[in-house]
Each structure stands twice: as structure tokens, then as C-alpha cells.
Scaffold this active site. Structure first.
Site: not given
Ligand code: NAP
Length: 251
Positions: A152, A156
Site C-alpha cells: 500500500y 500510494k
Molecule cells: P473504503 O471504505 O474501503 O472504500 C473503498 C471503496 O473502493 C469501496 O467501496 C470498494 O468497493 C471500492 N473498490 C475497491 N476496489 C475497487 C475496484 N477495483 N474498482 C472499483 N472500486 C473498488 O475505503 P476509504 O477509507 O473510503 O478509502 C478511500 C481511498 O482513500 C482509498 O484510496 C484509500 O486508500 C484512501 N485512504 C484512506 C484512508 C483512511 O484512513 N480511511 C487514509 C488514507 C488514504 P468494495 O466495497 O466492493 O470493495
């Protein structure tokens, strides 16, 4: 400015993507709510439409070249050419390096890097044609290194190099590209991490908040606010930047 822009937000069925989709709709954009499962996008579309906005649910795997091409063509047909793209879809497959499987490495690379590449390549032709575009890619504080996240963190960090290169190549067409690197945001992703380490989510959040200068964990609206700025009409001179949205100066 009254032009209605069409935005695509990937991974928008829940979490940060959902928050971004709702915010861009509230900002006046027509929004393609894209995620793996089209049915899971419907509640977000209904929420946008309920508030008087325009949206469409699109099911697609961002790492699948044919699915991405079809998805972008559907957006063009149903909402108009996309000139705003938020590459947010993401997955984690955490493990220490010596236990990390090749499949877990490949999946994380494919969703974050191949996914952002395919989506951006498919969308940019509509942006260059319009002479306007806004691309925002989701990086992470983990880009600076994070134990248990070799895959990851590499992805990133890669997103940041990708973003800066887009800024260089696409700037002359009126397109900006920026990255947002969130810290701890309350979503199913961080809830899953808490579950994996066996700590109740409330305790996990409280522990994280102790290390964050603003003394709280983030929520999707915190990221959506930053996205809203980057994609705004007036942000055309801001490109190639990485904004850490983490409640403090240190990631
Ligand atoms: P999340 O709640 O897990 O949501 C991610 C979404 O992406 C889910 O709906 C998932 O679908 C979808 N997804 C996964 N693989 C996919 C694919 N191949 N094609 C299309 N959609 C796909 O994550 P989040 O926390 O909102 O994170 C959103 C972004 O922010 C990500 O890039 C993550 O790495 C980044 N981020 C998050 C945090 C944090 O603290 N939460 C911090 C830094 C960066 P499914 O449910 O069907 O798997």
C-alpha cells in the site's frame, strides 16, 4: 460560473468516495458514482437525487481495462463528458513483508496504480477536448512508509509520482492534477484495520486521535472539502501538489 461539470468518483459506494460524491453533487456537478458493485452505488445516487442533484450508478472494476472503457462511455452517454475525475477506489491487504503474498502485492498495485492509470487515460480525452479538467488522486500518509503496508505504501507513493507527471503532461490543456494524502479517516477501511488488530473501533480512533494535533480522527467530509477546492474552477493554477489532510503537519 454556471457550467455544469460531470465528475466521476471511483470507489464511491461508501467511505471517502461517497463523501466526495455527495460534496461534488452539492457543489453543482453531475456525478458518476462508480464502484465494483453497481447496486451498492444506488443509495448514494438516491441521496444525491433526493437533494436535487444528478447522478448515475456505474459498476466497474477500475483495474479492468474493458470495464473502465465501457464505464467512461456510459458516463458520457448518461451525464455528459467527464471533466472531473477523482481516483479514490482502494483496497488494503496489510501484512509484514515476509508474510505478504504475491497476490496481495498485485491486487493493491492493480487497484491503486493500474486503476488510476486506466481511469485517467480514458477520461483525459474528454478533458483535453473540453480544454478543462480536474484530476484528484487519493494518496495516503502511508506513502511515507508504514509498517505492514509495503504494498500500500509503494502504491500510494506511486500515486504521487503519477499525479505530478499528469500535471506536467496535461497542464497545457487546462487540466490540473493533484493528490490528497489523508491521515486517519473514519471509514470501513480503518474499521477493518481495527478489527484485524483486535481493538474496538472507538478505542482505535481514540488512540489515533491522541497522536493527531487537532485531537480527533478525520471524517470523509474533511477529504471531500479538499477535493472540492482542487476541482473548483478557480484552482486552475494549483497543479502537481500533494496535500496532506491529516489534522497536523506530520503525517
Ligand atoms: P473504503 O471504505 O474501503 O472504500 C473503498 C471503496 O473502493 C469501496 O467501496 C470498494 O468497493 C471500492 N473498490 C475497491 N476496489 C475497487 C475496484 N477495483 N474498482 C472499483 N472500486 C473498488 O475505503 P476509504 O477509507 O473510503 O478509502 C478511500 C481511498 O482513500 C482509498 O484510496 C484509500 O486508500 C484512501 N485512504 C484512506 C484512508 C483512511 O484512513 N480511511 C487514509 C488514507 C488514504 P468494495 O466495497 O466492493 O470493495
Amino acid at each position: 460560473m454556471s457550467t455544469t461539470r460531470t465528475a466521476i468518483v471511483t470507489g464511491a459506494a461508501r467511505g471517502i468516495g461517497r463523501g466526495v460524491a455527495l460534496r461534488l453533487a452539492a457543489d453543482g456537478m453531475a456525478v458518476a458514482v462508480l464502484d465494483l458493485d453497481e447496486a451498492a452505488c444506488e443509495p448514494v445516487v438516491a441521496e444525491i437525487e433526493g437533494a436535487g442533484g444528478r447522478a448515475v450508478a456505474i459498476g466497474a472494476d477500475v483495474a479492468d481495462e474493458a470495464a473502465v472503457a465501457a464505464a467512461v462511455e456510459r458516463v458520457v452517454a448518461e451525464l455528459g463528458p467527464p471533466t472531473v475525475l477523482v481516483n479514490n477506489a482502494g483496497v488494503i491487504r496489510d501484512n509484514l513483508l515476509f508474510k505478504m503474498t504475491t497476490d496481495d502485492w498485485d491486487l493493491v498495485m492493480n487497484v491503486h496504480l493500474r486503476g488510476a492509470f486506466l481511469m485517467t487515460r480514458a477520461a483525459q480525452k474528454h478533458m483535453t477536448a473540453a480544454g478543462f479538467g480536474r484530476i484528484v488522486n487519493l494518496s495516503s500518509t502511508s506513502a511515507l512508509g508504514n509498517r505492514g503496508q509495503a504494498n500500500y505504501a509503494a502504491a500510494k507513493a506511486g500515486v504521487q509520482g503519477f499525479t505530478k507527471t499528469l500535471a506536467l503532461e496535461l497542464g497545457k490543456f487546462g487540466i490540473t492534477a493533484n493528490a490528497i494524502a489523508p491521515g486517519f479517516i473514519e471509514t470501513e477501511m480503518t474499521a477493518a484495520t481495527a478489527a484485524r488488530v483486535g481493538i474496538p473501533f472507538e478505542d482505535f480512533k481514540a488512540g489515533a486521535a491522541k497522536e493527531i494535533p487537532v485531537a480527533r480522527t478525520g471524517v470523509p467530509a474533511d477529504i471531500a472539502h479538499a477535493v472540492s477546492f482542487f476541482v473548483s474552477e478557480g484552482a486552475g493554477f494549483v497543479s502537481g501538489q500533494v496535500l496532506y489532510v491529516a489534522g497536523g503537519p506530520k503525517a
